[in-house]
Design a protein around this motif. Structure first.
Motif, PDB file in Angstrom:
ATOM      1  N   VAL A  62       4.198  65.823  82.093  1.00  0.00           N
ATOM      2  CA  VAL A  62       5.086  66.219  81.264  1.00  0.00           C
ATOM      3  C   VAL A  62       5.563  65.326  80.118  1.00  0.00           C
ATOM      4  O   VAL A  62       5.648  64.125  80.446  1.00  0.00           O
ATOM      5  N   LEU A  63       5.853  65.766  78.820  1.00  0.00           N
ATOM      6  CA  LEU A  63       6.264  64.834  77.990  1.00  0.00           C
ATOM      7  C   LEU A  63       7.774  65.589  77.850  1.00  0.00           C
ATOM      8  O   LEU A  63       7.857  66.721  77.258  1.00  0.00           O
ATOM      9  N   VAL A  64       8.644  64.685  77.878  1.00  0.00           N
ATOM     10  CA  VAL A  64      10.025  65.023  77.643  1.00  0.00           C
ATOM     11  C   VAL A  64      10.366  64.894  76.055  1.00  0.00           C
ATOM     12  O   VAL A  64      10.158  63.765  75.636  1.00  0.00           O
ATOM     13  N   ALA A  65      10.477  65.864  75.458  1.00  0.00           N
ATOM     14  CA  ALA A  65      10.976  65.938  73.795  1.00  0.00           C
ATOM     15  C   ALA A  65      12.241  65.262  73.869  1.00  0.00           C
ATOM     16  O   ALA A  65      13.291  65.376  74.626  1.00  0.00           O
ATOM     17  N   VAL A  66      12.489  64.536  72.328  1.00  0.00           N
ATOM     18  CA  VAL A  66      13.707  63.892  72.198  1.00  0.00           C
ATOM     19  C   VAL A  66      14.053  64.729  70.816  1.00  0.00           C
ATOM     20  O   VAL A  66      13.430  64.729  69.804  1.00  0.00           O
ATOM     21  N   SER A  67      15.185  65.256  70.992  1.00  0.00           N
ATOM     22  CA  SER A  67      15.910  65.928  69.640  1.00  0.00           C
ATOM     23  C   SER A  67      16.377  65.120  68.782  1.00  0.00           C
ATOM     24  O   SER A  67      16.078  65.274  67.501  1.00  0.00           O
ATOM     25  N   THR A  68      17.064  64.136  69.075  1.00  0.00           N
ATOM     26  CA  THR A  68      17.715  62.948  68.204  1.00  0.00           C
ATOM     27  C   THR A  68      17.615  61.751  68.924  1.00  0.00           C
ATOM     28  O   THR A  68      17.581  61.451  70.187  1.00  0.00           O
ATOM     29  N   GLU A  69      17.358  60.503  68.067  1.00  0.00           N
ATOM     30  CA  GLU A  69      17.437  59.084  68.689  1.00  0.00           C
ATOM     31  C   GLU A  69      18.794  58.740  69.587  1.00  0.00           C
ATOM     32  O   GLU A  69      18.676  58.332  70.502  1.00  0.00           O
ATOM     33  N   GLU A  70      19.699  59.477  68.916  1.00  0.00           N
ATOM     34  CA  GLU A  70      20.876  59.215  69.578  1.00  0.00           C
ATOM     35  C   GLU A  70      21.137  60.054  70.926  1.00  0.00           C
ATOM     36  O   GLU A  70      21.838  59.575  71.796  1.00  0.00           O
ATOM     37  N   ALA A  71      20.233  60.997  71.145  1.00  0.00           N
ATOM     38  CA  ALA A  71      20.310  61.798  72.568  1.00  0.00           C
ATOM     39  C   ALA A  71      19.093  61.191  73.291  1.00  0.00           C
ATOM     40  O   ALA A  71      18.695  61.981  74.256  1.00  0.00           O
ATOM     41  N   ARG A  72      18.481  60.217  72.907  1.00  0.00           N
ATOM     42  CA  ARG A  72      17.210  59.781  73.760  1.00  0.00           C
ATOM     43  C   ARG A  72      17.855  59.559  75.193  1.00  0.00           C
ATOM     44  O   ARG A  72      16.779  59.811  76.250  1.00  0.00           O
ATOM     45  N   ASP A  73      19.023  59.263  75.325  1.00  0.00           N
ATOM     46  CA  ASP A  73      19.260  58.837  76.947  1.00  0.00           C
ATOM     47  C   ASP A  73      19.375  59.969  77.660  1.00  0.00           C
ATOM     48  O   ASP A  73      18.977  59.978  78.877  1.00  0.00           O
ATOM     49  N   ARG A  74      19.499  61.338  77.144  1.00  0.00           N
ATOM     50  CA  ARG A  74      19.564  62.376  78.152  1.00  0.00           C
ATOM     51  C   ARG A  74      17.994  62.933  78.291  1.00  0.00           C
ATOM     52  O   ARG A  74      17.818  63.083  79.442  1.00  0.00           O
ATOM     53  N   SER A  75      17.050  62.528  77.402  1.00  0.00           N
ATOM     54  CA  SER A  75      15.551  62.713  77.846  1.00  0.00           C
ATOM     55  C   SER A  75      15.390  61.742  78.862  1.00  0.00           C
ATOM     56  O   SER A  75      14.482  62.159  79.683  1.00  0.00           O
ATOM     57  N   ASP A  76      15.599  60.519  78.705  1.00  0.00           N
ATOM     58  CA  ASP A  76      15.630  59.552  79.702  1.00  0.00           C
ATOM     59  C   ASP A  76      15.991  59.869  80.985  1.00  0.00           C
ATOM     60  O   ASP A  76      15.189  59.664  81.997  1.00  0.00           O
ATOM     61  N   ALA A  77      17.055  60.424  81.024  1.00  0.00           N
ATOM     62  CA  ALA A  77      17.778  61.019  82.241  1.00  0.00           C
ATOM     63  C   ALA A  77      16.800  61.990  82.865  1.00  0.00           C
ATOM     64  O   ALA A  77      16.569  62.082  84.194  1.00  0.00           O
TER      65      ALA A  77
END
Length: 448
Positions: free
Chosen positions: A356-371
Motif C-alpha cells: 500500500v502507498l498512503v497518499a498525502v493530500s498536503t504536507e500539513e496533513a502528512r501526520d494523518r497519512s503517517d497515522a
C-alpha cells in the motif's frame, strides 16, 4: 565522479533478484530445519596453513592483511588469515573446537558467503553463497546417513519446483566401488585413476584413457575396464549387477561399496523416484571423500554443471586422538539463482515489499497519512507513505512505477478510500479492518 565499473565475479542482484535469492534461502532453511538440522555460522577467515593443507587450492584463496603492515614483520603462513573458499574446512575446525559442547551425531546447516579466486564464468563467481548440510559423528557414523542426506537435498530442491525451478537429478557413486574395482584390476594408484576419471566430461574418453596409461600406470585393457565402469549408470539395482559382471575379481571393499550403493538406490526409488541416479563416472576431485559421492544437475541445464555436491568423509575432522566422520552436501545458491534470473525461469509479483502507498493530500496533513500507515503496519501490512504531496495522479503513477498495487486516500471529512490501481476499483476502507488479498500482501516469486 565517473560511473563505477562492476567487479567481475561479485554478483549484486537487483531488488527482484534479491527476492528470488531470499525465497530460495527461506525454502532451504525451512526444509533443513524440518529434518532437525541446527543452523550455525562460522567466521569468514581461517589460518592460511589450514586452508592450504591439501595444497591444490592455493591459487584460489584470498589472503587477508592490513593495508599497513607492521614495519619489519616477516610473512608467517601459519599466522596469516585467508577468506574461506568453502564451508567444509571451517566446519571441520568448528567441530574440533566445540566437540565438548555438541551432541553427536551433530546435524548442522550453514548458509554463508564464501570467496574463491577463480575465473568468473556462467554460474561461477568469486564471491557467492553456499548452503551446506552435514551430519557428523564421534568416532563412527552409520551408513544410513549417506542415504538420508541426498534425499533431504532432493526434498529441499523439489520444494522449489513451485516457483519454476527445473527438476534435478542427483548423481551418486561410491568411492569404495571405484577403489575396490580398480584394485581388483591390479591398479594401485587409485587417486590418480579417480583424478583422471573425473575429467571425462571435460576431455573425453580417449584423452582420459591416455592419461590413465601415462599417470596411473594402467595398461590398455585396464584403462578400457575403468572407462567401462565409468559408463555404467541407472536408477535401480541393475547397476550393482552390471558392476559385478564387469569386475575381474571381487574383494571386500568392492562388495561393501556395492551393498551401500544398492541401499541408497532402493531408498531413493521409494522416497524420490526418478531423482537419484547412479553414475559411476562421478569421482569428485577432493581426496577426503571415502564413501558415497554426489553431484546434482538441473534437468535441461546440465551445461551449468553441478549445483549441489558432496559426499562421505572419515578423516577431515580429527585432532589425532579423536576422529569425527561425516557426510555432507553443499548447494551453490548463487549458481542456482543466477540461472533462475539469467534464464528467465522465475519472476516476482513486485520488486518492493510495500502493498500500500498512503497518499498525502498536503504536507500539513502528512501526520494523518503517517497515522494510517502505522495502523496498517501494526496489523502486518507493509506500507509506505508518498514522498510528496503531489497531485493524486502523480502519486498513483509513483505507486505504479514501484509495483505497489494499492493507494490509500485519507478522507478529509468522510471515510478513507483505497484504490486497486490495477483494476481501477476504489472502495471505502478502515485502516483497523481492511486488508489486501493474501496474494497481494507480500511480493511472491512465481514461474516466469
Amino acid at each position: 565522479m565517473a560511473r563505477p565499473t562492476p567487479l567481475s565475479g561479485f554478483p549484486e542482484w537487483l531488488p527482484d533478484g534479491r527476492l528470488v535469492e531470499q525465497h530460495v534461502l527461506d525454502v532451504l532453511r525451512r526444509t533443513f530445519e524440518l529434518h532437525g538440522f541446527a543452523g550455525i555460522e562460522t567466521r569468514a577467515v581461517e589460518p592460511l596453513d589450514q586452508l592450504l593443507r591439501k595444497g591444490e587450492t592455493s591459487k584460489e584463496v584470498y589472503v587477508l592483511r592490513r593495508l599497513q603492515e607492521d614495519a619489519g614483520a616477516e610473512p608467517d603462513r601459519a599466522g596469516t588469515l585467508g577468506l574461506h573458499f568453502d564451508l567444509t574446512v571451517p566446519f571441520a575446525r568448528y567441530v574440533l573446537e566445540n566437540a565438548g559442547h555438541l551432541a553427536f551425531p551433530f546435524r548442522r546447516y550453514q548458509i554463508q558467503k564464501v570467496w574463491r579466486g577463480e575465473r568468473p564464468q556462467d554460474g561461477r563467481f568469486r564471491e557467492f553463497v553456499q548452503a551446506d548440510i552435514d551430519v557428523v559423528g564421534a568416532g563412527a557414523l552409520p551408513y544410513h546417513y549417506e542415504v538420508e542426506l541426498p534425499l533431504v537435498m532432493a526434498e529441499a530442491l523439489g520444494a522449489l519446483r513451485e516457483i519454476g525451478v527445473p527438476p534435478v537429478r542427483i548423481l551418486v557413486n561410491n568411492r569404495k566401488v571405484a577403489e575396490g574395482f580398480y584394485r581388483g584390476l591390479g591398479l594401485t594408484d587409485v587417486d590418480a585413476v579417480l583424478r583422471n576419471i573425473d575429467k571425462l566430461d571435460k576431455i573425453g574418453a580417449d584423452a582420459v584413457a591416455a592419461l590413465l596409461v601415462e599417470e596411473a600406470g594402467a595398461d590398455q585393457a585396464q584403462a578400457r575396464a575403468c572407462l567401462e565402469l565409468a559408463s555404467i549408470s541407472g536408477s535401480d539395482e541393475t547397476v550393482v549387477a552390471r558392476v559385478r559382471d564387469l569386475a575381474v575379481t571381487s574383494n571386500e571393499l568392492l562388495d561393501e561399496g556395492l551393498e551401500e550403493l544398492g541401499a541408497l538406490l532402493r531408498a531413493a526409488a521409494a522416497r524420490a523416484p526418478g531423482v537419484v541416479v547412479a553414475d559411476l563416472k562421478i569421482a569428485r576431485g577432493l581426496d577426503y571423500y571415502t564413501g558415497s559421492v554426489y553431484e546434482t544437475v538441473l534437468v535441461g541445464h546440465e551445461q551449468l554443471g553441478s549445483i549441489c555436491s558432496g559426499g562421505r568423509y572419515d578423516t577431515l575432522a580429527s585432532d589425532g586422538a579423536n576422529t569425527y566422520p561425516g557426510v555432507g552436501l553443499s548447494i551453490g545458491v548463487s549458481r542456482l539463482v543466477s540461472r533462475l534470473i539469467g534464464g528467465g525461469l522465475v519472476t516476482t509479483t513486485r520488486s518492493v515489499p510495500s502493498a500500500v502507498l498512503v497518499a498525502v493530500s498536503t504536507e500539513e496533513a502528512r501526520d494523518r497519512s503517517d497515522a494510517v500507515a502505522a495502523t496498517l503496519r501494526a496489523r502486518g501490512i507493509p506500507v509506505e507513505v508518498a514522498p510528496s504531496a503531489a497531485k493524486f495522479g502523480k502519486q498513483i503513477r509513483h505507486a505504479d512505477r514501484r509495483g505497489i498495487p494499492f493507494v490509500w486516500f485519507v478522507g478529509e471529512d468522510g471515510a478513507d478510500q483505497v484504490k486497486d490501481i490495477r483494476s481501477g476499483e476504489q472502495v471505502d476502507a478502515d485502516a483497523a479492518t481492511w486488508a489486501p488479498a493474501e496474494a497481494d500482501l507480500w511480493p511472491r516469486v512465481v514461474p516466469a
